[in-house]
Motif scaffolding. Structure first.
Motif, PDB file in Angstrom:
ATOM      1  N   ASP A  90     -64.263  37.757 -42.014  1.00  0.00           N
ATOM      2  CA  ASP A  90     -65.558  37.123 -41.750  1.00  0.00           C
ATOM      3  C   ASP A  90     -65.471  35.773 -41.046  1.00  0.00           C
ATOM      4  OD1 ASP A  90     -66.479  39.326 -43.050  1.00  0.00           O
ATOM      5  OD2 ASP A  90     -67.100  38.315 -44.878  1.00  0.00           O
ATOM      6  N   VAL A 135     -66.037  33.539 -36.296  1.00  0.00           N
ATOM      7  CA  VAL A 135     -66.547  32.173 -36.191  1.00  0.00           C
ATOM      8  C   VAL A 135     -65.553  31.299 -35.430  1.00  0.00           C
ATOM      9  CG1 VAL A 135     -67.257  30.121 -37.483  1.00  0.00           C
ATOM     10  CG2 VAL A 135     -67.858  32.399 -38.334  1.00  0.00           C
ATOM     11  N   LYS A 181     -69.864  34.739 -53.665  1.00  0.00           N
ATOM     12  CA  LYS A 181     -70.899  33.875 -53.102  1.00  0.00           C
ATOM     13  C   LYS A 181     -70.364  32.530 -52.593  1.00  0.00           C
ATOM     14  CE  LYS A 181     -75.598  32.158 -53.942  1.00  0.00           C
ATOM     15  NZ  LYS A 181     -75.376  30.870 -53.284  1.00  0.00           N
ATOM     16  N   ASP A 225     -68.581  33.215 -49.330  1.00  0.00           N
ATOM     17  CA  ASP A 225     -69.542  33.637 -48.302  1.00  0.00           C
ATOM     18  C   ASP A 225     -70.374  32.460 -47.818  1.00  0.00           C
ATOM     19  OD1 ASP A 225     -68.642  36.239 -48.623  1.00  0.00           O
ATOM     20  OD2 ASP A 225     -70.224  36.807 -50.023  1.00  0.00           O
ATOM     21  N   ASP A 226     -70.833  31.639 -48.758  1.00  0.00           N
ATOM     22  CA  ASP A 226     -71.651  30.471 -48.393  1.00  0.00           C
ATOM     23  C   ASP A 226     -70.854  29.468 -47.560  1.00  0.00           C
ATOM     24  OD1 ASP A 226     -73.749  31.560 -49.759  1.00  0.00           O
ATOM     25  OD2 ASP A 226     -73.623  30.223 -51.493  1.00  0.00           O
ATOM     26  N   THR A 227     -69.572  29.311 -47.885  1.00  0.00           N
ATOM     27  CA  THR A 227     -68.726  28.381 -47.138  1.00  0.00           C
ATOM     28  C   THR A 227     -68.532  28.855 -45.698  1.00  0.00           C
ATOM     29  OG1 THR A 227     -67.581  27.702 -49.155  1.00  0.00           O
ATOM     30  CG2 THR A 227     -66.455  27.280 -47.063  1.00  0.00           C
ATOM     31  N   ILE A 228     -68.299  30.139 -45.525  1.00  0.00           N
ATOM     32  CA  ILE A 228     -68.135  30.681 -44.169  1.00  0.00           C
ATOM     33  C   ILE A 228     -69.442  30.557 -43.385  1.00  0.00           C
ATOM     34  CG2 ILE A 228     -67.726  32.810 -42.849  1.00  0.00           C
ATOM     35  CD1 ILE A 228     -65.703  33.584 -45.042  1.00  0.00           C
ATOM     36  N   HIS A 229     -70.566  30.765 -44.055  1.00  0.00           N
ATOM     37  CA  HIS A 229     -71.871  30.580 -43.398  1.00  0.00           C
ATOM     38  C   HIS A 229     -72.056  29.129 -42.966  1.00  0.00           C
ATOM     39  CE1 HIS A 229     -76.085  31.164 -42.438  1.00  0.00           C
ATOM     40  NE2 HIS A 229     -76.418  30.205 -43.283  1.00  0.00           N
ATOM     41  N   TYR A 230     -71.628  28.205 -43.809  1.00  0.00           N
ATOM     42  CA  TYR A 230     -71.697  26.777 -43.491  1.00  0.00           C
ATOM     43  C   TYR A 230     -70.872  26.464 -42.247  1.00  0.00           C
ATOM     44  CZ  TYR A 230     -70.728  21.737 -44.202  1.00  0.00           C
ATOM     45  OH  TYR A 230     -70.584  20.380 -44.041  1.00  0.00           O
ATOM     46  N   ASP A 266     -70.081  28.643 -39.871  1.00  0.00           N
ATOM     47  CA  ASP A 266     -70.735  29.285 -38.726  1.00  0.00           C
ATOM     48  C   ASP A 266     -71.861  28.398 -38.197  1.00  0.00           C
ATOM     49  OD1 ASP A 266     -71.157  31.276 -36.845  1.00  0.00           O
ATOM     50  OD2 ASP A 266     -72.420  32.484 -38.152  1.00  0.00           O
ATOM     51  N   GLU A 267     -72.638  27.822 -39.101  1.00  0.00           N
ATOM     52  CA  GLU A 267     -73.702  26.899 -38.696  1.00  0.00           C
ATOM     53  C   GLU A 267     -73.116  25.653 -38.018  1.00  0.00           C
ATOM     54  OE1 GLU A 267     -77.307  27.625 -41.915  1.00  0.00           O
ATOM     55  OE2 GLU A 267     -75.747  26.143 -42.388  1.00  0.00           O
ATOM     56  N   ASP A 303     -72.132  26.562 -34.445  1.00  0.00           N
ATOM     57  CA  ASP A 303     -73.353  26.681 -33.619  1.00  0.00           C
ATOM     58  C   ASP A 303     -73.924  25.301 -33.294  1.00  0.00           C
ATOM     59  OD1 ASP A 303     -73.179  29.415 -33.560  1.00  0.00           O
ATOM     60  OD2 ASP A 303     -74.621  29.757 -35.178  1.00  0.00           O
TER      61      ASP A 303
END
Length: 602
Positions: A278, A282, A578, A581-586, A588-589, A592
């Motif tokens: 995941d 990124v 979670k 997952d939340d860390t990888i989303h952070y 990715d943001e 961006d």
């Protein structure tokens, strides 16, 4: 770091070195302490061997054992730390080796203690933990170890053999820091000096693509000349671990190495698999952006650590770092700040650059003494990240020692990188808070990505993915040589970086560059710790003081709780995916946001 040849240790200014007098004022004091330690161990054997039959006697023995362990911590650090500053100094190396041999002898003598405690009934052990709660975590491990206990004679023999069993690590360190001669390399007709430290600390980040790639090529060429020796040392290491795993009743060496961390295989595999799957897209997106912004023909493995905006990079002196560190950790309160800022006047840090010095950084926290931090200062912002990372370890070491016995002050390896990486996030937050324009915002975000996450979430994670395949080979009864290790490493790198990065010749030898492979399953714990740190940091940003208080409680826990329970104190549930997952989303943001800022700056 300049392109000058590294200094000899004797030529380094004292103010750039650490002060070992907090351990012992003189070598004579150290030697006297060693003699007292020998006597204390002999007396301990006389007083308690064969007599650990009652709760009161065990508690009394634990208190004496506690004193012995404290002295062992101080004498070990006094002997070990100098060698890390200069492996070419025979006096330093000899002191470290002789102390290792002494500790093997003492460990063999003390082996009866663990063996007899493991022979005690569960009821007796529970009574000890209730009567003397400061030893509860120590007793928790004794109770677990009853399940994998070896014959006392075997345990004693293993203790006696510890210098030999630990030899692969020393062979590797001597090879890379004392024996490897990297000479010079040429770029655009100019000759440059090269060493292991110069490459790892300077040329890997060099802004000039021609110099950077030429340094990598020469670095890799010299590494390749030692690949068979280093592979043999590593093979000996993993075979030792496999043998010990089998002796203790484990079918897999991975399960054996996870045992002391008190986490199961699911948490280990999740950390590796999720990031490989995941986070890879990124980071591929980020490196593609670096290629575009920097106008590179391609991104090779030699280019991974370059800055997105090198012209904006600022030099940071040691003096300036004080201001950056203090501002970053202010959120943790005056008491924490005061403890940490003592590090400068008390000379906790060894900042010097010199021949024979270990690369990277580490923090040793001798119980109830001030910590010791090794690094090489090059006047870059990345040095501040390294420093504040190690000061995170120091802060946890101090708080843990104040709230736990020396027998229960060391936390699980799974948690050990959380405080260090948390402090890195505080540094990024501080820098961003003071930013007033898009270019500075982008600079700060890229520093967070490349210093904190790249190092801990990617570099070490890719080590862990490679390492897992090595151990799976050994579990399957197979062997490996240098060529096989290179094949595995190349495959892992290609899987993560895809088409975004060219895994050029030499990249496959990265397995020769890291000492973590000689420290069990350590590499993956960087990403585990940073997952906890990220979620705790975001809690602090959102909730403020209540989250800060939880974090300080977490730092003071020592070994009181198993990792899942300890992380819960910081408000993080590692039993689910979670947090990861939340860390990888952070992240990715964050990537961006960096890309959007670059668009604004066109």
């Amino acid at each position: 770091m300049t392109q000058e040849k590294l200094k000899n240790r004797a030529d380094v200014p004292e103010e750039l070195t650490w002060d070992l007098t907090a351990l012992y004022e003189t070598k004579e004091d150290f030697e006297a302490a060693v003699e007292e330690l020998k006597k204390a161990v002999d007396q301990f054997i006389t007083d308690y061997e064969g007599k650990l039959t009652e709760t009161s006697i065990i508690v009394e023995a634990l208190k004496t054992y506690e004193e012995i362990q404290e002295t062992m911590v101080y004498t070990y650090d006094y002997a070990f730390l100098p060698a890390t500053t200069d492996l070419t100094n025979p006096e330093y190396v000899q002191l470290s080796r002789s102390t290792d041999n002494l500790f093997a002898e003492l460990g063999a003598k003390l082996a009866f203690f663990d063996s007899e405690l493991k022979g005690a009934s569960l009821e007796t052990l529970d009574e000890v933990a209730t009567t003397a709660p400061q030893f509860a975590s120590f007793i928790r491990h004794i109770k677990e170890d009853k399940k994998i206990q070896l014959d006392p004679a075997v345990e004693k023999a293993l203790a006696q053999l510890s210098p030999t069993l630990n030899a692969p690590s020393e062979i590797y360190e001597q090879a890379r820091l004392a024996d490897m001669d990297f000479g010079t390399f040429t770029a655009d007709g100019k000759e440059y000096p090269l060493s292991f430290v110069l490459y790892e600390e300077y040329y890997m980040y060099h802004d000039d693509t021609v110099i950077r790639r030429a340094a990598f090529d020469k670095f890799s060429q010299v590494l390749s000349q030692y690949q068979n020796t280093v592979a043999a040392a590593y093979y000996t290491q993993v075979q030792k671990e496999k043998t010990l795993a089998t002796m203790h009743g484990f079918e897999s060496v991975i399960d054996y190495l996870l045992y002391d961390q008190e986490v199961d295989r699911d948490l280990y595999n999740r950390q590796i698999d999720t990031i490989m799957t995941d986070l890879a897209p990124v980071m591929q997106k980020y490196m593609t952006h670096v290629k575009e912004v920097r106008g590179l023909d391609k991104v090779t493995y030699a280019d991974l650590k370059i800055d997105l905006d090198p012209e904006y990079a600022v030099e940071v002196s040691i003096e300036k770092s004080k201001e950056l560190v203090e501002d970053s950790i202010t959120v943790l309160g005056e008491d924490y700040v005061n403890r940490i800022m003592k590090s400068y006047p008390e000379r906790w840090m060894d900042f010097a650059q010199n021949k024979g010095k270990s690369t990277g950084g580490f923090c040793s926290s001798p119980y109830k003494k001030h910590p010791y931090i090794l690094m090489s200062w090059t006047n870059q912002l990345s040095d501040v990240y390294t420093l504040i990372h190690e000061l995170g370890h120091a802060g946890q070491g101090i708080l843990s020692a104040e709230n736990n016995s020396v027998l229960g002050a060391s936390h699980s390896l799974y948690l050990i990188e959380a405080p260090s990486t948390f402090n890195e996030l505080l540094l990024t937050e501080s820098l961003q808070r003071k930013s007033t324009e898009d270019r500075m915002d982008r600079f700060v975000l890229t520093k967070m990505l490349t210093n904190t996450y790249f190092h801990n979430f990617i570099t070490h994670l890719l080590e862990a993915a490679y390492q897992r395949e090595v151990y799976e080979l050994i579990d399957a009864g197979k062997s490996f040589d240098a060529a096989k290790l290179s094949d595995i490493k190349r495959s892992v790198l290609q899987k993560f970086w895809g088409e975004a990065v060219e895994i050029n010749p030499g990249a496959e030898l990265t397995w020769m560059r890291q000492s973590h492979y000689y420290m069990g399953l350590y590499s993956y714990t960087y990403s585990a710790g940073l997952t906890i740190a990220t979620q705790a940091f975001l809690r602090v940003k959102e909730e403020g003081q209540p989250a800060v208080e939880d974090w300080l409680k977490f730092l003071a826990l020592g070994d009181q709780l198993v990792p899942a329970e300890a992380a819960a104190v910081a408000g993080v549930d590692i039993t689910t995916s979670k947090p990861l997952d939340d860390t990888i989303h952070y992240l990715d943001e964050t990537v961006d946001r960096i890309i959007a800022l670059s668009s604004n700056l066109k």
